[in-house]
Design a protein around this motif. Sequence first.
Motif, PDB file in Angstrom:
ATOM      1  N   ILE A   1      12.756  -0.120   0.655  1.00  0.00           N
ATOM      2  CA  ILE A   1      13.298   1.298   0.743  1.00  0.00           C
ATOM      3  C   ILE A   1      13.581   1.741   2.282  1.00  0.00           C
ATOM      4  CG2 ILE A   1      13.213   3.485  -0.173  1.00  0.00           C
ATOM      5  CD1 ILE A   1      11.708   2.292  -2.502  1.00  0.00           C
ATOM      6  N   VAL A   2      12.629   1.784   3.009  1.00  0.00           N
ATOM      7  CA  VAL A   2      12.797   2.411   4.373  1.00  0.00           C
ATOM      8  C   VAL A   2      14.122   1.809   5.071  1.00  0.00           C
ATOM      9  CG1 VAL A   2      11.761   2.691   6.876  1.00  0.00           C
ATOM     10  CG2 VAL A   2      10.390   2.806   4.617  1.00  0.00           C
ATOM     11  N   ARG A   3      14.232   0.703   4.997  1.00  0.00           N
ATOM     12  CA  ARG A   3      15.569  -0.138   5.862  1.00  0.00           C
ATOM     13  C   ARG A   3      16.811   0.094   4.998  1.00  0.00           C
ATOM     14  NH1 ARG A   3      12.185  -4.855   5.140  1.00  0.00           N
ATOM     15  NH2 ARG A   3      13.675  -5.799   3.512  1.00  0.00           N
ATOM     16  N   LEU A   4      16.713   0.622   3.784  1.00  0.00           N
ATOM     17  CA  LEU A   4      17.753   0.872   2.933  1.00  0.00           C
ATOM     18  C   LEU A   4      18.527   2.409   3.477  1.00  0.00           C
ATOM     19  CD1 LEU A   4      17.363  -0.072  -0.568  1.00  0.00           C
ATOM     20  CD2 LEU A   4      19.247  -0.941   1.105  1.00  0.00           C
TER      21      LEU A   4
ATOM     22  N   SER B   1      12.896  -6.779  -1.689  1.00  0.00           N
ATOM     23  CA  SER B   1      12.967  -6.995  -0.329  1.00  0.00           C
ATOM     24  C   SER B   1      14.214  -7.507  -0.010  1.00  0.00           C
ATOM     25  CB  SER B   1      11.729  -7.714   0.248  1.00  0.00           C
ATOM     26  OG  SER B   1      12.263  -7.614   1.533  1.00  0.00           O
ATOM     27  N   GLU B   2      14.470  -8.984  -0.672  1.00  0.00           N
ATOM     28  CA  GLU B   2      15.748  -9.678  -0.642  1.00  0.00           C
ATOM     29  C   GLU B   2      16.867  -9.039  -1.135  1.00  0.00           C
ATOM     30  OE1 GLU B   2      15.367 -14.080  -1.770  1.00  0.00           O
ATOM     31  OE2 GLU B   2      17.298 -13.464  -2.409  1.00  0.00           O
ATOM     32  N   ALA B   3      16.877  -8.120  -2.178  1.00  0.00           N
ATOM     33  CA  ALA B   3      17.868  -7.423  -2.712  1.00  0.00           C
ATOM     34  C   ALA B   3      18.447  -6.401  -1.619  1.00  0.00           C
ATOM     35  CB  ALA B   3      17.758  -6.564  -4.054  1.00  0.00           C
ATOM     36  N   ALA B   4      17.501  -5.355  -0.989  1.00  0.00           N
ATOM     37  CA  ALA B   4      17.814  -4.524  -0.064  1.00  0.00           C
ATOM     38  C   ALA B   4      18.585  -5.293   1.191  1.00  0.00           C
ATOM     39  CB  ALA B   4      16.600  -3.966   0.393  1.00  0.00           C
TER      40      ALA B   4
ATOM     41  N   PHE C   1       5.295  -3.952  -5.491  1.00  0.00           N
ATOM     42  CA  PHE C   1       5.349  -5.369  -4.945  1.00  0.00           C
ATOM     43  C   PHE C   1       5.326  -5.131  -3.599  1.00  0.00           C
ATOM     44  CE2 PHE C   1       8.047  -6.090  -9.042  1.00  0.00           C
ATOM     45  CZ  PHE C   1       7.187  -6.684  -9.846  1.00  0.00           C
ATOM     46  N   PRO C   2       4.701  -6.381  -2.791  1.00  0.00           N
ATOM     47  CA  PRO C   2       4.983  -6.418  -1.363  1.00  0.00           C
ATOM     48  C   PRO C   2       6.523  -6.282  -1.037  1.00  0.00           C
ATOM     49  CG  PRO C   2       3.584  -8.164  -2.616  1.00  0.00           C
ATOM     50  CD  PRO C   2       4.410  -7.572  -3.629  1.00  0.00           C
ATOM     51  N   GLY C   3       6.340  -5.571   0.096  1.00  0.00           N
ATOM     52  CA  GLY C   3       7.613  -5.334   0.621  1.00  0.00           C
ATOM     53  C   GLY C   3       8.547  -4.199   0.403  1.00  0.00           C
TER      54      GLY C   3
ATOM     55  N   ASN D   1       7.613  -2.065  -8.956  1.00  0.00           N
ATOM     56  CA  ASN D   1       6.534  -2.340  -9.187  1.00  0.00           C
ATOM     57  C   ASN D   1       6.123  -3.179 -10.555  1.00  0.00           C
ATOM     58  OD1 ASN D   1       7.403   0.359 -10.416  1.00  0.00           O
ATOM     59  ND2 ASN D   1       5.891  -0.427 -12.040  1.00  0.00           N
ATOM     60  N   ARG D   2       5.159  -3.824 -10.451  1.00  0.00           N
ATOM     61  CA  ARG D   2       4.652  -4.779 -11.661  1.00  0.00           C
ATOM     62  C   ARG D   2       5.065  -4.046 -12.829  1.00  0.00           C
ATOM     63  NH1 ARG D   2       2.786  -9.167  -9.659  1.00  0.00           N
ATOM     64  NH2 ARG D   2       2.035  -7.984  -7.992  1.00  0.00           N
ATOM     65  N   ASP D   3       5.661  -4.630 -13.908  1.00  0.00           N
ATOM     66  CA  ASP D   3       5.683  -3.872 -15.296  1.00  0.00           C
ATOM     67  C   ASP D   3       4.450  -4.490 -16.114  1.00  0.00           C
ATOM     68  OD1 ASP D   3       6.677  -2.996 -17.508  1.00  0.00           O
ATOM     69  OD2 ASP D   3       8.690  -3.802 -17.526  1.00  0.00           O
ATOM     70  N   THR D   4       3.656  -3.546 -16.537  1.00  0.00           N
ATOM     71  CA  THR D   4       2.724  -3.879 -17.301  1.00  0.00           C
ATOM     72  C   THR D   4       2.862  -3.240 -18.359  1.00  0.00           C
ATOM     73  OG1 THR D   4       1.351  -2.122 -15.898  1.00  0.00           O
ATOM     74  CG2 THR D   4       1.240  -4.222 -15.363  1.00  0.00           C
TER      75      THR D   4
END
Length: 192
Positions: free
Chosen positions: A40-43, A176-179, A33-35, A18-21
């Motif tokens: 996480i579901v894919r992992l 998403s790319e990391a996953a 964040f989008p995706g 998530n955005r670090d605010t």
Amino acid sequence: MKPEITPTVFLDRDGTLNRDTGYITSPAELNLFPGVVEAIVRLKQGGSRVVIITNQSGIARGLMTEDDLHMIHRKLERELVKEGGCLDGIFFCSHHPDDACQCRKPKPGLILRAAKELDLNLSRSYYVGDKVIDMQLANAVGSKAVLVMTSEYSQEAVQAMENNEIRVAFVAENFSEAANWILQDTAAVELN
Ligand SMILES: [Mg+2]
Ligand SMILES: [Zn+2]
């Protein structure tokens, strides 16, 4: 036949999922964040255990209570469940940096506790985060470090990597790319 070791993916929360605010003290402030949910579901579908490891000193600073934090995490888990996902655990440090606890990242306390409670094998683990301390922690416990470029701290970690102060296995534009990289990497290990 050797028993197969289930992979574990440790996730940092703020700046990674998530955005670090700054200090997030209510569910409304948690903006994934989008995706992220889909990743996480894919992992999970790929057979990994997924565990959040997060510093939340806002509790020691009196900015929120532990109940507030649980409410924030319930929102995150609800969003995951809607898409058929889940987490295996959320481990947090509620202490102040001056408390000298053993669980505030980059100290390994949270991961060691998670490994014990959930019976995780760190020899086949990954750690996704946005900060130098995340990568230091990954290096210390033997997880493959994956850096995401989704926060204002990411560039500092790239610098530390280029100075050989930390080891990073993969730099991803986003979670998403990391996953996806982790899914490829775990599949490649299984083929060997
Ligand atoms: Mg972070
Ligand atoms: Zn702590």
